[in-house]
Design a protein around this motif. Structure first.
Motif, PDB file in Angstrom:
ATOM      1  N   ILE A 283     -15.279 -84.863  41.863  1.00 11.76           N
ATOM      2  CA  ILE A 283     -15.758 -85.664  42.989  1.00 11.76           C
ATOM      3  C   ILE A 283     -14.767 -85.465  44.125  1.00 11.76           C
ATOM      4  O   ILE A 283     -13.551 -85.513  43.918  1.00 11.76           O
ATOM      5  CB  ILE A 283     -15.825 -87.165  42.631  1.00 11.76           C
ATOM      6  N   THR A 284     -15.287 -85.222  45.308  1.00  6.34           N
ATOM      7  CA  THR A 284     -14.403 -85.037  46.455  1.00  6.34           C
ATOM      8  C   THR A 284     -14.894 -85.886  47.617  1.00  6.34           C
ATOM      9  O   THR A 284     -16.109 -86.089  47.777  1.00  6.34           O
ATOM     10  CB  THR A 284     -14.331 -83.549  46.857  1.00  6.34           C
ATOM     11  N   PRO A 285     -13.988 -86.469  48.404  1.00  3.46           N
ATOM     12  CA  PRO A 285     -14.407 -87.322  49.529  1.00  3.46           C
ATOM     13  C   PRO A 285     -15.225 -86.548  50.552  1.00  3.46           C
ATOM     14  O   PRO A 285     -15.001 -85.356  50.789  1.00  3.46           O
ATOM     15  CB  PRO A 285     -13.073 -87.784  50.131  1.00  3.46           C
ATOM     16  N   TRP A 286     -16.172 -87.262  51.153  1.00  2.00           N
ATOM     17  CA  TRP A 286     -17.066 -86.660  52.143  1.00  2.00           C
ATOM     18  C   TRP A 286     -17.081 -87.522  53.400  1.00  2.00           C
ATOM     19  O   TRP A 286     -17.393 -88.714  53.358  1.00  2.00           O
ATOM     20  CB  TRP A 286     -18.475 -86.547  51.540  1.00  2.00           C
ATOM     21  N   ASP A 287     -16.743 -86.929  54.545  1.00  2.00           N
ATOM     22  CA  ASP A 287     -16.851 -87.603  55.839  1.00  2.00           C
ATOM     23  C   ASP A 287     -18.280 -87.460  56.321  1.00  2.00           C
ATOM     24  O   ASP A 287     -18.638 -86.454  56.948  1.00  2.00           O
ATOM     25  CB  ASP A 287     -15.879 -86.992  56.851  1.00  2.00           C
ATOM     26  N   ALA A 288     -19.097 -88.457  56.033  1.00  2.00           N
ATOM     27  CA  ALA A 288     -20.531 -88.353  56.296  1.00  2.00           C
ATOM     28  C   ALA A 288     -20.874 -88.344  57.784  1.00  2.00           C
ATOM     29  O   ALA A 288     -21.943 -87.896  58.165  1.00  2.00           O
ATOM     30  CB  ALA A 288     -21.270 -89.497  55.601  1.00  2.00           C
ATOM     31  N   VAL A 289     -19.971 -88.848  58.620  1.00  3.31           N
ATOM     32  CA  VAL A 289     -20.137 -88.725  60.078  1.00  3.31           C
ATOM     33  C   VAL A 289     -18.902 -87.971  60.575  1.00  3.31           C
ATOM     34  O   VAL A 289     -17.895 -88.571  60.912  1.00  3.31           O
ATOM     35  CB  VAL A 289     -20.255 -90.097  60.764  1.00  3.31           C
ATOM     36  N   PRO A 290     -18.961 -86.645  60.585  1.00  2.00           N
ATOM     37  CA  PRO A 290     -17.768 -85.862  60.920  1.00  2.00           C
ATOM     38  C   PRO A 290     -17.381 -85.981  62.388  1.00  2.00           C
ATOM     39  O   PRO A 290     -18.168 -86.399  63.229  1.00  2.00           O
ATOM     40  CB  PRO A 290     -18.191 -84.424  60.591  1.00  2.00           C
ATOM     41  N   ARG A 291     -16.152 -85.605  62.660  1.00  2.00           N
ATOM     42  CA  ARG A 291     -15.689 -85.530  64.049  1.00  2.00           C
ATOM     43  C   ARG A 291     -16.035 -84.137  64.555  1.00  2.00           C
ATOM     44  O   ARG A 291     -15.543 -83.140  64.042  1.00  2.00           O
ATOM     45  CB  ARG A 291     -14.182 -85.777  64.112  1.00  2.00           C
ATOM     46  N   PHE A 292     -16.875 -84.081  65.576  1.00  2.65           N
ATOM     47  CA  PHE A 292     -17.421 -82.808  66.016  1.00  2.65           C
ATOM     48  C   PHE A 292     -16.485 -82.083  66.982  1.00  2.65           C
ATOM     49  O   PHE A 292     -16.734 -81.995  68.186  1.00  2.65           O
ATOM     50  CB  PHE A 292     -18.806 -83.009  66.629  1.00  2.65           C
ATOM     51  N   SER A 293     -15.414 -81.567  66.404  1.00  4.60           N
ATOM     52  CA  SER A 293     -14.471 -80.708  67.120  1.00  4.60           C
ATOM     53  C   SER A 293     -13.919 -79.730  66.092  1.00  4.60           C
ATOM     54  O   SER A 293     -14.045 -79.948  64.881  1.00  4.60           O
ATOM     55  CB  SER A 293     -13.328 -81.526  67.730  1.00  4.60           C
ATOM     56  N   TYR A 294     -13.303 -78.657  66.556  1.00  3.01           N
ATOM     57  CA  TYR A 294     -12.720 -77.707  65.615  1.00  3.01           C
ATOM     58  C   TYR A 294     -11.598 -78.361  64.824  1.00  3.01           C
ATOM     59  O   TYR A 294     -11.470 -78.152  63.609  1.00  3.01           O
ATOM     60  CB  TYR A 294     -12.197 -76.480  66.365  1.00  3.01           C
TER      61      TYR A 294
END
Length: 343
Positions: A311-322
């Motif tokens: 199981i690995t953490p998931w940022d479901a609302v990512p930060r949209f930058s490189y």
């Protein structure tokens, strides 16, 4: 996609801490008609314009100097080199102990006004007092403004022009590129070392995912989120980050009975094992159940990926930058490389 919260209707709003307006009324002052041009030249003394993803051409007599944005958007713009232009944010920004929420990234939260720190909070009075030139937020669904409350939408949107960037049904690199374009139009230098280094890291991280998939083929991945009553399987054909992961070769579970908006399938906990998976990407936000909470669910404990501790953490609302997305890709590559076939 993201965290399921206790709401009767299962929609994108319910899954992702809810937000955004589901319909857009009259176009606002400062927003003109549709236009093919993406944006004006970088900040200067003349008129400014930017064509967002509705698409609407948003115009000002001069480059906006007082920008208010959803917290994750503000953090992305900071990554691209904006700073003094950001005067206010809305959305989860600080925790009860005063520390920053992860989505705030490198944003200096002490230098911006926080208009609302949870879904449903947006102080119109504070917003008006900031004398904003521009409001910027995500657009997960057509005509929807992320974290702008429905009941006060018209008043909020009437105070300043608004830019909305599409953050669903396109791969993650697209909104990153669009926020870069917006930042450049507002005066950011995309050739600055900070930005070019971040882009290089992002590209290297993407390649590391490709290589991990090639080196460890056949790993089935499920992106999921848990609430007290339901287990959510997210759809890689709609979620922008999952869509990008799939483009890199990741084999992501595609749910079959989608809820309104097609973002996810809501499963009873009794049916949490419907989709076999070797690796689970689990929504890591505080509003979603975490593994310690899920341990009380018998069906969770029986999932092969859980038994194997894959199981690995998931940022479901990512930060949209490189800079925001690169670590997500790096972590995904490591998780895939280390996973074993268990389903």
């Amino acid at each position: 996609m993201s965290v399921p919260v206790s709401r009767p209707r299962l929609t994108r709003r319910g899954l992702l801490s809810a937000g955004g307006a589901l319909a857009l009324g009259a176009l606002l002052g400062g927003c003109g008609g549709k236009d093919d041009e993406a944006s004006s030249p970088a900040a200067g003394s003349g008129p400014w314009s930017f064509t967002d993803d509705r698409p609407e051409k948003v115009t000002r007599d001069a480059t906006p100097k007082r920008v208010v944005a959803f917290t994750g958007v503000a953090a992305a713009l900071v990554d691209f080199g904006l700073d003094a232009q950001l005067v206010g944010v809305f959305g989860e920004t600080t925790r009860a102990d005063g520390s920053k929420e992860p989505q705030a990234g490198d944003l200096d939260v002490a230098k911006v006004a926080v208009l609302g720190n949870v879904w449903g909070e947006f102080s119109i009075e504070k917003y008006a007092a900031l004398n904003p030139d521009l409001l910027v937020t995500h657009m997960y669904d057509p005509g929807a403004f992320w974290y702008v409350p429905d009941e006060s939408r018209d008043k909020i949107l009437g105070l300043a022009p608004t830019v909305a960037i599409k953050t669903a049904r396109v791969p993650m690199n697209r909104p990153i590129e669009r926020y870069a374009e917006l930042a450049a139009s507002l005066g950011a230098d995309l050739k600055a070392k900070k930005v070019t280094d971040a882009k290089a890291r992002f590209e290297a991280a993407a390649e590391s995912v490709r290589q991990a998939v090639k080196a460890n083929p056949g790993i089935k991945v499920l992106a999921a989120s848990g609430s007290p009553d339901l287990f959510y399987a997210s759809n890689p054909k709609v979620s922008t980050d999952l869509m990008y992961f799939a483009e890199l070769g990741v084999d992501i579970v595609v749910p079959t009975k989608l809820e309104q908006g097609d973002y996810f399938e809501a499963l009873s906990w009794e049916n949490a094992g419907k989709f076999p998976a070797d690796l689970i990407l689990l929504d890591n936000r505080a509003t979603a159940l975490q593994p310690a909470d899920m341990a009380k669910k018998p069906t969770w404990a029986q999932l092969p990926a859980v038994k194997a501790n894959q199981i690995t953490p998931w940022d479901a609302v990512p930060r949209f930058s490189y800079a925001g997305a690169a670590p997500l890709l790096e972590n995904l590559a490591k998780a895939i490389a280390a996973a074993k076939k268990v389903s």
